[in-house]
Motif scaffolding. Structure first.
Motif: not given
Length: 343
Positions: A296, A298, A306-307, A324, A332
């Motif tokens: 990921h 992040i 959020h990704l 997320q 993602t």
């Protein structure tokens, strides 16, 4: 008897006991009926680093001065006080060739409110870096990029970049044209790391996605569409020749372009874009945490994580953020860092 001549009176040798009634011609003796207006002078010392050439000619210096003067038409004086060049190859031009210019911008005005602060001057140069690079490219015949702009707090100290092209003591450089470079009192270093880097910020990598983009076995990499502020990111087949695919993490977890470190990835709402990020400074909305176990990237926003991912409806062109736990796709969790050896 012979008449005696009467002596001639010479007032220059006989001091008068009375002040002269004649006005003096010396204006300094006259009281002014106008209030004195004091001029305020400000001198800002700035560093501008470029890549793409290491040949400094009279024409290149004059072109730089002209470009900066165009940016600050109200400046009373603009002068290059130092430059340091580094050629990465003894023969021919290389993209990693660099020149670091240090120049002074002087404003002299009776209206202090019209003067620009040092940070405003740096920000203005940064915003016009593409135009300055275009002028230098036109003069040199090579593709020149502005890779760093910063304020020199103490002009007597040696300016340096991180990584630095050259460390030197304060040289006696004047604006007079010269094709000679100034000797350094310490070893020359390269902008790009060599060997096996030990610091995280010296490790260059591509950001590769294992997401299915087509039926081929090609690897797909994240890249900036252009090297300019507000440029978007897209996905393209990985290649060693594209500097727009090469990144590094700085000490603030900001993803910077290796060859153009004043640009980094930033986010706004769900969009990501290339923004101006002064080197050595933490910029807002530019922190990305890479989580290797889950592949990921992040972004921690105030309320949610959020990704980083791609839109399945426009997977080649639209790289964006996904909340997320929301409506996300496999892109993602497809990211890996492919470390490359800089040359």
């Amino acid at each position: 008897m012979k008449a005696t001549k009467r002596p001639t009176f010479n007032p220059s040798i006989r001091p008068s006991n009375y002040p002269s009634k004649l006005t003096t011609s010396d204006p300094s003796q006259l009281p002014s009926i106008f209030p004195s207006v004091k001029s305020v002078k400000s001198i800002t010392t700035a560093l501008l680093a470029t890549s793409g050439t290491c040949e400094v000619t009279e024409g290149l210096l004059q072109r730089l001065l002209s470009a900066v003067k165009k940016t600050f038409p109200a400046a009373t004086k603009i002068e290059v006080i130092e430059f340091t060049a580094k050629c990465s190859s003894p023969v021919g031009r290389a993209a990693s060739d660099t020149v670091v210019f240090v120049f002074e911008v002087t404003f002299d005005s009776t209206q202090p409110d019209t003067l620009l602060s040092p940070q405003e001057i740096i920000d203005t140069i940064s915003q016009n870096s593409d135009s300055i690079a275009a002028d230098l490219s036109d003069e040199s015949g090579n593709e020149v990029f502005v890779i760093d702009v910063r304020l020199i707090e103490n002009p007597s100290a040696s300016p340096s970049l991180s990584p630095a092209p050259t460390h030197s003591l304060k040289p006696t450089l004047s604006i007079s044209p010269s094709n000679k470079f100034f000797p350094s009192s310490s070893p020359t270093q390269s902008f790009v790391p060599t060997g096996t880097p030990t610091k995280a910020e010296d490790r260059t990598f591509k950001i590769v996605s294992s997401f299915q983009f087509d039926d081929s076995r090609r690897q797909w990499c994240l890249q900036a569409k252009n090297v300019r502020v507000n440029a978007k990111f897209n996905m393209r087949p990985c290649t060693d020749s594209r500097s727009k695919q090469k990144f590094y993490f700085d000490e603030y977890d900001q993803l910077r372009l290796r060859d153009h470190p004043i640009y980094c990835m930033r986010w706004k709402k769900k969009a990501i874009y290339l923004g101006y990020c002064p080197v050595g400074i933490e910029t807002s909305k530019a922190k990305f945490i890479y989580e290797k176990d889950h592949q990921h990237f992040i972004v921690q926003k105030p309320r949610f994580q959020h990704l980083l991912g791609v839109s399945i409806h426009n997977k080649y062109e639209k790289v964006r953020m996904f909340k997320q736990g929301g409506n996300i796709n496999d892109s993602t969790k497809s990211w890996s860092l492919y470390f490359v050896q800089q040359k």
